[in-house]
Design an enzyme around this catalytic site. Sequence first.
Site, PDB file in Angstrom:
ATOM      1  N   ASP A   1       0.817  -1.148  -0.126  1.00  0.00           N
ATOM      2  CA  ASP A   1      -0.009  -0.023  -0.155  1.00  0.00           C
ATOM      3  C   ASP A   1       0.975   1.127   0.005  1.00  0.00           C
ATOM      4  O   ASP A   1       1.939   1.123   0.620  1.00  0.00           O
ATOM      5  CB  ASP A   1      -0.948  -0.006   1.244  1.00  0.00           C
TER       6      ASP A   1
ATOM      7  N   HIS B   1      -4.864  15.195  -7.698  1.00  0.00           N
ATOM      8  CA  HIS B   1      -5.087  13.484  -8.140  1.00  0.00           C
ATOM      9  C   HIS B   1      -4.439  13.173  -9.465  1.00  0.00           C
ATOM     10  O   HIS B   1      -4.072  12.010  -9.639  1.00  0.00           O
ATOM     11  CB  HIS B   1      -6.689  13.320  -8.321  1.00  0.00           C
TER      12      HIS B   1
ATOM     13  N   ASP C   1      -2.279  10.165  -9.492  1.00  0.00           N
ATOM     14  CA  ASP C   1      -2.269   9.229 -10.888  1.00  0.00           C
ATOM     15  C   ASP C   1      -1.146   8.716 -11.194  1.00  0.00           C
ATOM     16  O   ASP C   1      -0.664   7.393 -11.590  1.00  0.00           O
ATOM     17  CB  ASP C   1      -3.166   9.436 -11.921  1.00  0.00           C
TER      18      ASP C   1
ATOM     19  N   GLU D   1      -5.092   2.633  -3.715  1.00  0.00           N
ATOM     20  CA  GLU D   1      -3.601   2.767  -3.731  1.00  0.00           C
ATOM     21  C   GLU D   1      -2.893   1.153  -3.263  1.00  0.00           C
ATOM     22  O   GLU D   1      -1.717   1.066  -2.855  1.00  0.00           O
ATOM     23  CB  GLU D   1      -3.079   3.875  -2.656  1.00  0.00           C
TER      24      GLU D   1
END
Length: 294
Positions: free
Chosen positions: A176, A189, A193, A219
């Site tokens: 993670d 964002h 990405d 994630e």
Amino acid sequence: MPSLVRIDLLRNVVDILPVGVWIMDETGKILYCNSAGHRIWAGAQHVGVELFGECRGWWVATGKRIAPEEWAWARALRNGEASIDEEVEIECFDGTRKIILNSAMPIRDDKDIIVGAVMVHHDITERKRFEEQLREMSERDPLTNAYNRRHLYTILETETGRARRYSTELSIVMFDIDHFKMINDTHGHLAGDQVLLRIAKIVQQELRSVDMLARYGGEEFLIVAPGIGRLRAVVLAERLRTLIAAEKFGDIPQVTCSFGVYQFDDENTDALFRCVDDLMYKAKQQGRNCVVTQ
């Protein structure tokens, strides 16, 4: 004269068909091939019964090489067998490969003796490529190109079944991205990405061809590593953790990941997810940017 006209008409009709039509005599000598047949095979040549092994082809379903006696026209000439729409991959006379639907049936005289065979070949190469693209789209995460969560279940069912059947090792690595929400909130964002995409590429470059990477959640990623035990999987996780932590992500000071590593021990798929997820959560509790195993 009328019969000759009918023969010429038949030839003209067959020649404009979009499928390849071949007619052989009882020895395998080609008596006729229409334009589509020449186009599909990139030419035509005599391939007698004794030379069927010169044709190179593979069964699409298994990838196995087609033996000389297994070709549809060989079975039609030797055994009187009719075959309909067998999917095979062929190597054409110019060396290119195509996928065709292969059909053949024997030609018999009025005494029921086999005097030849007729073959029909339908080129489905483009259709198969399109189907493969659709399949890939249904199985892949569009951002990272890792497998998606839905297909991950299929992968794990297959790999756990293989591990049980052959008593082989299987390890799962879940990781993670630490503080990913902060990355999105602070840098946007789009930057988030790009972090996901870059990490997926870093990981893919370090995996073996048999390993599979899937995006499990926003994630969260999961690696399925067949044939290796926990210790080797920990080495892999540590290498990935170090590479990611050392990578430069533009304006983001540092990106790290927390890893959980678990070796399959005959659990069902849901239990396997819980085990490796618990280990990854422990890595978070221990300060992040570390690897925890059972």
